[in-house]
Design a protein around this motif. Structure first.
Motif, PDB file in Angstrom:
ATOM      1  N   HIS A  43       0.760  -1.309  -0.126  1.00 58.28           N
ATOM      2  CA  HIS A  43       0.076  -0.050  -0.171  1.00 58.28           C
ATOM      3  C   HIS A  43       0.808   1.476   0.008  1.00 58.28           C
ATOM      4  O   HIS A  43       0.740   2.304  -0.739  1.00 58.28           O
ATOM      5  N   TYR A  44       1.845   1.236   0.842  1.00 54.79           N
ATOM      6  CA  TYR A  44       2.808   2.051   0.785  1.00 54.79           C
ATOM      7  C   TYR A  44       3.508   2.734  -0.677  1.00 54.79           C
ATOM      8  O   TYR A  44       3.605   3.861  -0.897  1.00 54.79           O
ATOM      9  N   ILE A  45       3.961   1.601  -1.302  1.00 55.84           N
ATOM     10  CA  ILE A  45       4.342   1.579  -2.630  1.00 55.84           C
ATOM     11  C   ILE A  45       3.437   2.413  -3.614  1.00 55.84           C
ATOM     12  O   ILE A  45       3.447   3.280  -4.244  1.00 55.84           O
ATOM     13  N   GLU A  46       2.123   1.880  -3.431  1.00 52.39           N
ATOM     14  CA  GLU A  46       1.016   2.299  -4.345  1.00 52.39           C
ATOM     15  C   GLU A  46       0.772   3.711  -4.058  1.00 52.39           C
ATOM     16  O   GLU A  46       0.529   4.585  -4.954  1.00 52.39           O
ATOM     17  N   VAL A  47       0.866   3.966  -2.750  1.00 52.15           N
ATOM     18  CA  VAL A  47       0.627   5.476  -2.385  1.00 52.15           C
ATOM     19  C   VAL A  47       1.616   6.443  -2.993  1.00 52.15           C
ATOM     20  O   VAL A  47       1.452   7.491  -3.597  1.00 52.15           O
ATOM     21  N   LYS A  48       3.182   5.927  -2.707  1.00 53.57           N
ATOM     22  CA  LYS A  48       3.923   6.638  -3.289  1.00 53.57           C
ATOM     23  C   LYS A  48       4.115   7.076  -4.562  1.00 53.57           C
ATOM     24  O   LYS A  48       4.518   8.135  -5.116  1.00 53.57           O
ATOM     25  N   HIS A  49       3.857   5.970  -5.290  1.00 51.98           N
ATOM     26  CA  HIS A  49       3.898   6.138  -6.668  1.00 51.98           C
ATOM     27  C   HIS A  49       2.401   6.274  -7.629  1.00 51.98           C
ATOM     28  O   HIS A  49       2.515   6.295  -8.731  1.00 51.98           O
ATOM     29  N   GLN A  50       1.686   6.517  -6.604  1.00 55.04           N
ATOM     30  CA  GLN A  50       0.277   6.854  -7.150  1.00 55.04           C
ATOM     31  C   GLN A  50      -0.142   5.676  -8.394  1.00 55.04           C
ATOM     32  O   GLN A  50      -0.641   5.984  -9.450  1.00 55.04           O
ATOM     33  N   LYS A  51       0.136   4.602  -8.078  1.00 56.12           N
ATOM     34  CA  LYS A  51      -0.324   3.515  -9.006  1.00 56.12           C
ATOM     35  C   LYS A  51      -0.471   2.256  -8.347  1.00 56.12           C
ATOM     36  O   LYS A  51      -0.038   1.959  -7.126  1.00 56.12           O
ATOM     37  N   SER A  52      -1.349   1.298  -8.809  1.00 52.42           N
ATOM     38  CA  SER A  52      -1.821   0.069  -8.318  1.00 52.42           C
ATOM     39  C   SER A  52      -0.711  -0.885  -8.562  1.00 52.42           C
ATOM     40  O   SER A  52       0.245  -0.587  -9.357  1.00 52.42           O
ATOM     41  N   ILE A  53      -0.229  -1.900  -7.520  1.00 53.00           N
ATOM     42  CA  ILE A  53       0.768  -2.914  -7.781  1.00 53.00           C
ATOM     43  C   ILE A  53       0.608  -3.611  -9.126  1.00 53.00           C
ATOM     44  O   ILE A  53       1.562  -3.850  -9.854  1.00 53.00           O
ATOM     45  N   ALA A  54      -0.679  -3.869  -9.582  1.00 47.01           N
ATOM     46  CA  ALA A  54      -0.853  -4.483 -10.857  1.00 47.01           C
ATOM     47  C   ALA A  54      -0.480  -3.545 -12.025  1.00 47.01           C
ATOM     48  O   ALA A  54       0.181  -4.072 -12.860  1.00 47.01           O
ATOM     49  N   ASP A  55      -0.843  -2.213 -11.746  1.00 49.08           N
ATOM     50  CA  ASP A  55      -0.363  -1.287 -12.793  1.00 49.08           C
ATOM     51  C   ASP A  55       1.187  -1.264 -13.078  1.00 49.08           C
ATOM     52  O   ASP A  55       1.874  -1.243 -14.079  1.00 49.08           O
ATOM     53  N   ILE A  56       1.769  -1.325 -11.922  1.00 49.62           N
ATOM     54  CA  ILE A  56       3.362  -1.078 -11.802  1.00 49.62           C
ATOM     55  C   ILE A  56       3.872  -2.273 -12.597  1.00 49.62           C
ATOM     56  O   ILE A  56       4.890  -2.187 -13.340  1.00 49.62           O
ATOM     57  N   PHE A  57       3.359  -3.560 -12.265  1.00 49.60           N
ATOM     58  CA  PHE A  57       3.914  -4.554 -12.996  1.00 49.60           C
ATOM     59  C   PHE A  57       3.536  -4.740 -14.429  1.00 49.60           C
ATOM     60  O   PHE A  57       4.440  -5.090 -15.233  1.00 49.60           O
ATOM     61  N   LYS A  58       2.287  -4.278 -14.663  1.00 55.48           N
ATOM     62  CA  LYS A  58       1.951  -4.098 -16.205  1.00 55.48           C
ATOM     63  C   LYS A  58       3.011  -3.350 -16.955  1.00 55.48           C
ATOM     64  O   LYS A  58       3.565  -3.467 -18.158  1.00 55.48           O
ATOM     65  N   GLU A  59       3.122  -2.037 -16.220  1.00 57.23           N
ATOM     66  CA  GLU A  59       3.819  -1.063 -17.035  1.00 57.23           C
ATOM     67  C   GLU A  59       5.257  -1.043 -16.927  1.00 57.23           C
ATOM     68  O   GLU A  59       5.983  -0.667 -17.785  1.00 57.23           O
ATOM     69  N   TYR A  60       5.838  -1.665 -15.915  1.00 57.96           N
ATOM     70  CA  TYR A  60       7.148  -1.277 -15.583  1.00 57.96           C
ATOM     71  C   TYR A  60       8.041  -2.587 -15.583  1.00 57.96           C
ATOM     72  O   TYR A  60       9.229  -2.923 -15.566  1.00 57.96           O
ATOM     73  N   GLY A  61       7.065  -3.909 -15.298  1.00 61.91           N
ATOM     74  CA  GLY A  61       7.675  -5.171 -14.760  1.00 61.91           C
ATOM     75  C   GLY A  61       8.192  -5.566 -13.550  1.00 61.91           C
ATOM     76  O   GLY A  61       8.233  -4.698 -12.747  1.00 61.91           O
ATOM     77  N   GLU A  62       8.231  -6.847 -13.370  1.00 66.86           N
ATOM     78  CA  GLU A  62       8.690  -7.091 -12.102  1.00 66.86           C
ATOM     79  C   GLU A  62       9.990  -6.736 -11.265  1.00 66.86           C
ATOM     80  O   GLU A  62       9.995  -6.245 -10.295  1.00 66.86           O
ATOM     81  N   ALA A  63      10.975  -6.680 -12.486  1.00 65.54           N
ATOM     82  CA  ALA A  63      12.261  -6.149 -11.822  1.00 65.54           C
ATOM     83  C   ALA A  63      12.056  -4.715 -11.139  1.00 65.54           C
ATOM     84  O   ALA A  63      12.767  -4.599 -10.140  1.00 65.54           O
ATOM     85  N   ARG A  64      11.474  -3.935 -11.913  1.00 64.25           N
ATOM     86  CA  ARG A  64      11.231  -2.649 -11.535  1.00 64.25           C
ATOM     87  C   ARG A  64      10.503  -2.419  -9.996  1.00 64.25           C
ATOM     88  O   ARG A  64      10.965  -1.884  -9.429  1.00 64.25           O
ATOM     89  N   PHE A  65       9.563  -3.443 -10.341  1.00 65.99           N
ATOM     90  CA  PHE A  65       8.872  -3.439  -9.032  1.00 65.99           C
ATOM     91  C   PHE A  65       9.575  -3.854  -7.741  1.00 65.99           C
ATOM     92  O   PHE A  65       9.304  -3.241  -6.780  1.00 65.99           O
ATOM     93  N   ARG A  66      10.519  -4.643  -8.024  1.00 61.44           N
ATOM     94  CA  ARG A  66      11.571  -5.453  -6.762  1.00 61.44           C
ATOM     95  C   ARG A  66      12.292  -4.243  -6.289  1.00 61.44           C
ATOM     96  O   ARG A  66      12.493  -3.958  -5.341  1.00 61.44           O
ATOM     97  N   GLU A  67      12.705  -2.924  -7.272  1.00 61.50           N
ATOM     98  CA  GLU A  67      13.674  -2.025  -6.972  1.00 61.50           C
ATOM     99  C   GLU A  67      12.852  -0.933  -6.265  1.00 61.50           C
ATOM    100  O   GLU A  67      13.185  -0.546  -5.012  1.00 61.50           O
ATOM    101  N   LEU A  68      11.438  -0.968  -6.583  1.00 58.10           N
ATOM    102  CA  LEU A  68      10.584   0.110  -5.660  1.00 58.10           C
ATOM    103  C   LEU A  68      10.500  -0.498  -4.321  1.00 58.10           C
ATOM    104  O   LEU A  68      10.278   0.164  -3.262  1.00 58.10           O
ATOM    105  N   GLU A  69       9.956  -1.803  -4.238  1.00 55.89           N
ATOM    106  CA  GLU A  69       9.857  -2.596  -3.087  1.00 55.89           C
ATOM    107  C   GLU A  69      11.206  -2.453  -2.023  1.00 55.89           C
ATOM    108  O   GLU A  69      11.106  -1.936  -1.096  1.00 55.89           O
TER     109      GLU A  69
END
Ligand code: S3P
Length: 166
Positions: free
Chosen positions: A33-59
């Motif tokens: 939730h913290y990541i979603e608020v910080k980046h103003q995007k749902s986790i699903a959209d982060i995966f879709k738009e940037y891929g898992e590797a980028r999500f792991r960096e944000l995490e």
């Protein structure tokens, strides 16, 4: 000292986390939730738009930003994949692993719509595959392992509460 809940998707980290934080009288933070608020995007959209590797960096970034005080943090299921995260978890708090069986997780995650890693493939098969890759990390990172089988979030929270306090 923070308390970190780790475990597979559907193991109950968020629900247990909310109960337990009230019992302990400390703030609750859901890392996804913290990541979603910080980046103003749902986790699903982060995966879709940037891929898992980028999500792991944000995490990783998100976990690094959490202060070590008294916060109860529900982590995303894949937090333990990065050795930097494992180190931070172990050195800055108590790590509690919510352990659940694959059939149980499959039942709970039956109708997934918001978990990008489970979208396309058969849930049980994919969960099993993910579990095989992660189980050692969960077990080695945890200071405490809690079996969630046939127990309510309240019972699980009480168990963790007693074990942390003793
Ligand atoms: C993931 C678990 C999710 C979320 C993301 C990736 C994983 O969190 O971080 O979809 O890799 O297991 P939950 O465990 O809270 O569902």
């Amino acid at each position: 000292m923070n308390i970190y809940l780790i475990g597979m998707m559907g193991s109950g980290k968020s629900t247990v986390g909310k109960h337990l934080s009230v019992m302990l009288g400390i703030p609750f933070l859901d890392l996804d939730h913290y990541i979603e608020v910080k980046h103003q995007k749902s986790i699903a959209d982060i995966f879709k738009e940037y891929g898992e590797a980028r999500f792991r960096e944000l995490e990783f970034e998100a976990l690094s930003q959490i202060e070590t005080s008294s916060v109860l943090v529900a982590c995303g299921g894949g937090i333990i994949l990065d050795s930097r995260n494992r180190k931070k978890l172990q050195s800055s708090g108590k790590v509690v692993f919510l352990k659940a069986s694959i059939p149980e997780l499959t039942k709970r995650l039956g109708n997934v719509t918001n978990r990008p890693l489970l979208k396309e493939k058969a849930v049980r098969k994919e969960l099993n595959h993910i579990w095989q890759k992660r189980k050692d990390f969960y077990e080695k990172t945890a200071h405490l392992t809690v079996d969630t089988k046939k127990r309510s979030p309240k019972e699980i929270s009480e168990d963790i509460f007693n074990r942390i306090k003793s």
